[in-house]
Enzyme design. Structure first.
Site, PDB file in Angstrom:
ATOM      1  N   ASP A 136     -47.685 -11.534  77.094  1.00  0.00           N
ATOM      2  CA  ASP A 136     -48.244 -10.420  77.872  1.00  0.00           C
ATOM      3  C   ASP A 136     -47.186  -9.340  78.125  1.00  0.00           C
ATOM      4  OD1 ASP A 136     -46.583 -11.663  79.688  1.00  0.00           O
ATOM      5  OD2 ASP A 136     -48.162 -12.150  81.150  1.00  0.00           O
ATOM      6  N   GLU A 143     -44.211 -10.216  85.461  1.00  0.00           N
ATOM      7  CA  GLU A 143     -45.521 -10.131  84.819  1.00  0.00           C
ATOM      8  C   GLU A 143     -46.072  -8.706  84.906  1.00  0.00           C
ATOM      9  OE1 GLU A 143     -46.428 -12.486  82.987  1.00  0.00           O
ATOM     10  OE2 GLU A 143     -46.859 -14.375  84.006  1.00  0.00           O
TER      11      GLU A 143
END
Ligand code: F6R
Length: 236
Positions: A136, A143
């Site tokens: 990702d 993140e």
């Protein structure tokens, strides 16, 4: 950014180890920022080989790891502390008390993050920070988010990261921790050099987005576009 493409993962690993070895050889008291995961495993094997053959004395090395799962003790085989002991520390002569990994068992995660940032500042930052790349676009466990986070912080892992890491937990997805403590973008960006290791055609698309798309916290690795002294080693 300097990019080198290799045909084989073994070549990427040898080149990565050579870059780490150079930092160890040229600094009297090198500070290495280290990563876990599959990608650097070959690099650690090479470093252990170099050490065993007498090429690399690591007695003056200090290490700081990027991240650790919350709720896993040091003795849990999937904790990053345990990974580092297994892959590197128990085979080389880095004093164990000079190896630092966030404490995922800390009762107060915020206090642990502040402690880790204090440690990173006291060390003056890493001479070389090794990074892997998440599917990702994460680096460390930074993140995708609405904004970059600079200090060490506790994060909730994305579903994609949990799925990707389930392979280490014998496929029992429920056992993958949902939270982690990660170095933030501040310490990563302050490292003197950055070594980004990417292996696998399945990461080619996110890598291209990170390097050629806009700099955005939605693709955390894109922040690396903003700094010099990044070397990317890539193999399919
Ligand atoms: C690990 C870390 C992660 C990994 C990334 C890639 O300390 O910070 O960012 O580097 O998830 O993992 P692998 O190499 O297993 O694909």
């Amino acid at each position: 950014m300097k990019r080198v493409d290799f045909d084989h993962y073994s070549q990427l690993s040898a080149a990565a180890a050579a870059m780490v070895a150079a930092v160890i050889l040229e600094n009297p008291a090198p500070v290495l920022g280290l990563a876990t995961g599959s990608t650097p495993v070959g690099m650690y094997e090479e470093l252990v080989r170099m050490h065993r053959s007498g090429v690399l004395d690591m007695a003056h090395v200090t290490t700081v790891n990027l991240d650790e799962y919350c709720g896993l003790s040091e003795s849990h085989p999937q904790s990053y502390r345990c990974f580092m002991n297994r892959q590197l520390f128990s085979h080389v002569n880095i004093p164990l008390e000079r190896t630092f990994v966030p404490n995922g068992m800390a009762a107060d995660a915020d206090a642990e993050c502040a402690r880790y940032d204090g440690l990173l500042s006291a060390l003056g930052g890493a001479d070389l920070q090794v990074l892997g790349l998440g599917h990702d676009g994460h680096i460390g466990f930074n993140e995708p988010a609405a904004a970059f986070t600079y200090p060490t912080h506790a994060v909730t892992l994305t579903e994609q990261t949990i799925q990707a890491n389930a392979r280490f937990f014998e496929g029992i997805e429920q056992q993958v921790p949902r939270k982690a403590i990660t170095m933030g973008m501040g310490a990563i960006m302050l490292a003197k050099k950055i070594l980004l290791l990417v292996s696998g055609g399945d990461k080619a698309a996110i890598l291209a987005e990170a390097l050629q798309g806009p700099v955005t916290p939605r693709i955390p690795a894109s922040i690396l576009q903003l700094r010099p002294n990044v070397t990317l080693l890539y193999s399919k």
